[in-house]
Design an enzyme around this catalytic site. Structure first.
Site, PDB file in Angstrom:
ATOM      1  N   HIS A  76       0.799  -1.222   0.000  1.00  0.00           N
ATOM      2  CA  HIS A  76       0.000   0.000   0.000  1.00  0.00           C
ATOM      3  C   HIS A  76       0.834   1.275   0.000  1.00  0.00           C
ATOM      4  CE1 HIS A  76      -3.173  -2.884   0.348  1.00  0.00           C
ATOM      5  NE2 HIS A  76      -3.859  -1.975  -0.308  1.00  0.00           N
ATOM      6  N   ARG A 105     -10.709   3.049  -2.584  1.00  0.00           N
ATOM      7  CA  ARG A 105     -10.305   2.241  -1.416  1.00  0.00           C
ATOM      8  C   ARG A 105     -10.731   3.000  -0.159  1.00  0.00           C
ATOM      9  NH1 ARG A 105      -5.613   1.059  -4.828  1.00  0.00           N
ATOM     10  NH2 ARG A 105      -5.226  -1.176  -4.816  1.00  0.00           N
ATOM     11  N   ARG A 156       2.429 -10.620  -1.080  1.00  0.00           N
ATOM     12  CA  ARG A 156       2.724  -9.427  -1.888  1.00  0.00           C
ATOM     13  C   ARG A 156       3.624  -8.434  -1.173  1.00  0.00           C
ATOM     14  NH1 ARG A 156      -3.330  -6.724  -2.225  1.00  0.00           N
ATOM     15  NH2 ARG A 156      -2.400  -4.686  -2.441  1.00  0.00           N
ATOM     16  N   CYS A 180      -9.079  -3.827 -11.316  1.00  0.00           N
ATOM     17  CA  CYS A 180      -8.562  -2.677 -10.583  1.00  0.00           C
ATOM     18  C   CYS A 180      -7.240  -2.986  -9.901  1.00  0.00           C
ATOM     19  CB  CYS A 180      -9.591  -2.173  -9.574  1.00  0.00           C
ATOM     20  SG  CYS A 180     -10.061  -3.434  -8.390  1.00  0.00           S
ATOM     21  N   ARG A 183     -15.449   0.591  -3.054  1.00  0.00           N
ATOM     22  CA  ARG A 183     -15.248  -0.708  -2.408  1.00  0.00           C
ATOM     23  C   ARG A 183     -15.498  -0.552  -0.916  1.00  0.00           C
ATOM     24  NH1 ARG A 183      -9.456  -3.425  -2.546  1.00  0.00           N
ATOM     25  NH2 ARG A 183      -8.899  -1.789  -1.071  1.00  0.00           N
ATOM     26  N   ASN A 205      -3.858  -7.763  -7.585  1.00  0.00           N
ATOM     27  CA  ASN A 205      -2.802  -7.685  -6.567  1.00  0.00           C
ATOM     28  C   ASN A 205      -2.948  -8.866  -5.604  1.00  0.00           C
ATOM     29  OD1 ASN A 205      -2.425  -5.260  -7.795  1.00  0.00           O
ATOM     30  ND2 ASN A 205      -3.331  -4.040  -6.155  1.00  0.00           N
ATOM     31  N   ASP A 206      -4.190  -9.095  -5.194  1.00  0.00           N
ATOM     32  CA  ASP A 206      -4.427 -10.235  -4.317  1.00  0.00           C
ATOM     33  C   ASP A 206      -4.596 -11.530  -5.107  1.00  0.00           C
ATOM     34  OD1 ASP A 206      -4.266  -9.373  -1.607  1.00  0.00           O
ATOM     35  OD2 ASP A 206      -6.044  -8.151  -1.953  1.00  0.00           O
ATOM     36  N   GLU A 232     -10.717 -11.571  -6.216  1.00  0.00           N
ATOM     37  CA  GLU A 232      -9.335 -11.551  -5.718  1.00  0.00           C
ATOM     38  C   GLU A 232      -8.917 -12.924  -5.228  1.00  0.00           C
ATOM     39  OE1 GLU A 232      -8.680  -7.692  -3.352  1.00  0.00           O
ATOM     40  OE2 GLU A 232     -10.728  -8.279  -2.871  1.00  0.00           O
TER      41      GLU A 232
HETATM   42  C1  PEP Z   1      -6.257  -5.987  -5.492  1.00  0.00           C
HETATM   43  O1  PEP Z   1      -6.146  -6.866  -4.633  1.00  0.00           O
HETATM   44  O2  PEP Z   1      -5.889  -6.125  -6.681  1.00  0.00           O
HETATM   45  C2  PEP Z   1      -6.836  -4.688  -5.140  1.00  0.00           C
HETATM   46  C3  PEP Z   1      -7.074  -3.780  -6.061  1.00  0.00           C
HETATM   47  O3  PEP Z   1      -7.066  -4.447  -3.819  1.00  0.00           O
HETATM   48  P1  PEP Z   1      -5.929  -3.965  -2.799  1.00  0.00           P
HETATM   49  O4  PEP Z   1      -4.685  -3.689  -3.593  1.00  0.00           O
HETATM   50  O5  PEP Z   1      -6.461  -2.767  -2.116  1.00  0.00           O
HETATM   51  O6  PEP Z   1      -5.810  -5.164  -1.922  1.00  0.00           O
HETATM   52 MG    MG Z   2      -7.103  -6.667  -2.723  1.00  0.00          MG
END
Ligand code: PEP
Ligand code: MG
Length: 571
Positions: free
Chosen positions: A189, A296, A465, A502, A332, A454-455, A431
């Site tokens: 983040h 977010r 990650r 996203c 979200r 990302n997840d 995710e």
């Molecule tokens: C993701 O997991 O791709 C996502 C957009 O959510 P975050 O990065 O906030 O976990």
């Molecule tokens: Mg995520």
């Protein structure tokens, strides 16, 4: 000169002095003192210096970051002026003839333990304030520097082991030209915040805090992940011209700001932005975003001592919706957990926080928190084109429960006579691999999907990650990921729904042609990636890329996919 490499986290070049954001060593020795009144005035001096410092920080945060961020410092100031805390310290110095450090630590610990053991959540939060304030006073007693990111008032590059999202939220873009950390990956983040603040950043360098001294000259190249410590004058001029080229390139991109995103064969896709706060909308508009694909909301809950109220949330959602006019805004619901903590919820530590009690799991369990957010969203829905999505959905049952709560709150509001938009689309983030695999079944019930790669990548590849040692497994072009993504898009289209993405993959120049070919409808990314993506998509033929689909999905490695795309798209 010394060069380190890390993970390129946010585009741009920064050249400035290092500012180390390290927690100082606050260890101290116990001493018997001769003159208690001198010791008491030493304590008062440290308290007063802390007060002046906090007043300055608070004012600074209010001006540059807004009231919300400044609030935490008001709580700290209250603690500093509380005689119930300060008097026992001076009493202890007087009666036991101990040094101020011992008195401060002992009294603070007693209060911290007392507050932490209370049932009342508000009181437990006070423990966190006392801890923070005690550290600041202790640093002044010991004459060591206590870093204050919100107080930075000269051009610097922030160097830290890691930056928490609330540290990042305190950075003032005017002075913080870039940052670099030991840990983190492209999707941690801190990296995501850097992109939304448009600050160049390199994360995951492993050793930056050990290699750099305060005040060293630093170059951060957020495009290729290089950090140079004490560069030569040649390097400075080389990077200054790279910086200028980047600025020129940005001006070229800006020409496409008000144009729609259309491929060379005339297919329109939507390029939306990921945001963290209403302040980010300015960047979305300046970068030609066609909507917000991911808001977010957890940043509303972070960097403070208590849950945001329904009204506070309502104001933020309303502001985002109003600023975006009739453009879609996908909000979200709260996704806390993983690397996003809320100290005031006092959640137990977990062995695997990314696999634990987080996001929708927490919201369904703590439906008091969830309902407040849903009500705020519903009330704000009349101000724009709101879509709501739930994070980390693993089962249909979770989706059904979350949707039922949303509809319940909607009914209540309507009965109370509050206006609510009747056309709010309700979707989910994909995710978790299980959800991607049975996307067909989900597609019958949801209005849309937004793929959170990302997840999704971390869970599919079983690679944390946040851990740079396994960051080589963050492979967006891995055929397993492409197959999951394709499955989700096909499932959505089979039911007449739309599919977006996203995760960071959506803004990646190798992934974009693949996703266009797979039929992705909406790409949501950091605002600064939108114009480069639009430039790229204008040159791509969707029909041609779609013809490679079967070939790509049956490839064996990410490298094979990448080489193929590079060749076909001249990258
Ligand atoms: C993701 O997991 O791709 C996502 C957009 O959510 P975050 O990065 O906030 O976990
Ligand atoms: Mg995520």
């Amino acid at each position: 000169m010394k060069q380190l490499s890390g993970i390129a986290a946010s585009n741009g070049i920064a050249i400035a002095k290092a500012f180390k954001l390290a927690v100082p060593d606050l260890s101290f020795e116990q001493r018997k003192i001769e003159n208690p009144s001198d010791e008491i005035s030493r304590l008062h001096d440290a308290i007063n210096t802390s007060k002046t410092e906090l007043e300055k920080i608070k004012e600074h945060a209010r001006k540059t970051l807004g009231d919300e961020h400044a609030e935490i410092f008001s709580a700290h100031l209250l603690v500093l002026s509380d005689p119930e805390l300060i008097n026992p310290m001076t009493d202890k110095i007087e009666s036991e003839k101990v040094n101020a450090e011992v008195a401060l630590d002992a009294v603070a610990q007693t209060f911290i333990q007392m507050f932490e053991s209370m049932d009342n959540e508000y009181m437990r939060e006070r423990a966190a304030d006392i801890k923070d304030v005690t550290k600041r006073i202790m640093a002044h007693l010991l004459n060591v520097t206590f870093p204050n990111p919100a107080l930075i008032d000269e051009e610097v590059i922030v160097i830290a082991d890691d930056l928490t999202p609330s540290d990042t939220a305190q950075l003032n873009k005017q002075f913080v030209k870039g940052f670099t950390t030991n840990i983190g990956g492209r999707t941690s983040h801190s990296a995501i915040m850097a992109r939304s603040l448009e600050i160049p950043a390199v994360v995951g360098t492993k050793t930056i805090t050990a290699e750099v001294n305060e005040g060293d000259m630093i170059i951060v190249d957020g495009m290729d992940g290089t950090v140079i410590i004490n560069p030569t004058s040649d390097e400075i001029s080389q990077y200054t011209s790279k910086q200028e080229q980047f600025e020129q390139q940005k001006q070229e991109w800006a020409k496409l700001k008000d144009e729609p995103t259309v491929s060379s064969d005339g297919v329109h896709v939507e390029l939306a932005a990921n945001i963290g706060t209403p302040d980010d909308i300015e960047g979305v508009i300046n970068n030609g975003g066609e909507g917000v694909g991911l808001y977010r909301t957890e940043f509303l809950y972070m960097g403070k001592n208590e849950l945001p109220t329904e009204d506070e949330q309502y104001e933020s959602y309303k502001s985002v919706l109003e600023q975006m006019g009739d453009k879609p805004v996908v909000v979200r619901t709260l996704d806390i957990g993983g690397d996003k903590e809320l100290p005031y919820l006092d959640l137990p530590e977990e062995m695997n926080p990314f696999l634990g009690y987080r996001a929708i799991r927490l919201c369904l369990d703590r439906d008091d928190i969830f309902r407040t957010q849903l009500r705020a969203l519903l009330r704000a829905s009349v101000y724009g084109n709101l879509k709501i999505m739930f994070p980390m959905i693993a089962t249909l049952d979770e989706f059904r429960q979350a949707k039922a709560l949303l509809l319940e709150e909607k009914d209540k509001l309507v009965q109370e006579g509050t206006k609510v938009n009747d056309d709010i689309e309700i979707g989910i983030m994909v995710e978790i691999p299980s959800t991607a695999v049975i996307a067909r079944q989900f597609a019958k019930e949801v209005d849309f999907f937004s793929i959170g790669t990302n997840d999704l990548i971390q869970y599919t590849m079983a690679a944390d990650r946040m851990n740079e040692q396994v960051s080589y497994l963050y492979q967006p072009y891995h055929p397993a990921i492409l197959n999951l993504v394709n499955n989700v898009i096909e499932a959505a289209h089979a039911e007449g729904k739309w599919a977006g993405m996203c995760g960071e993959m959506a803004g990646d120049s190798i992934a974009i042609p693949i996703l266009l070919g797979l039929g992705l409808d909406e790409f949501s990314m950091s605002a600064t990636s939108i114009l480069p993506a639009r430039t790229q998509i204008k040159q791509l033929s969707k029909e041609e890329l779609a013809s490679y689909k079967d070939q790509l999905l049956s490839m064996s490695t990410a490298d094979e996919v990448e080489a193929f795309i590079r060749e076909k798209t001249n990258q």
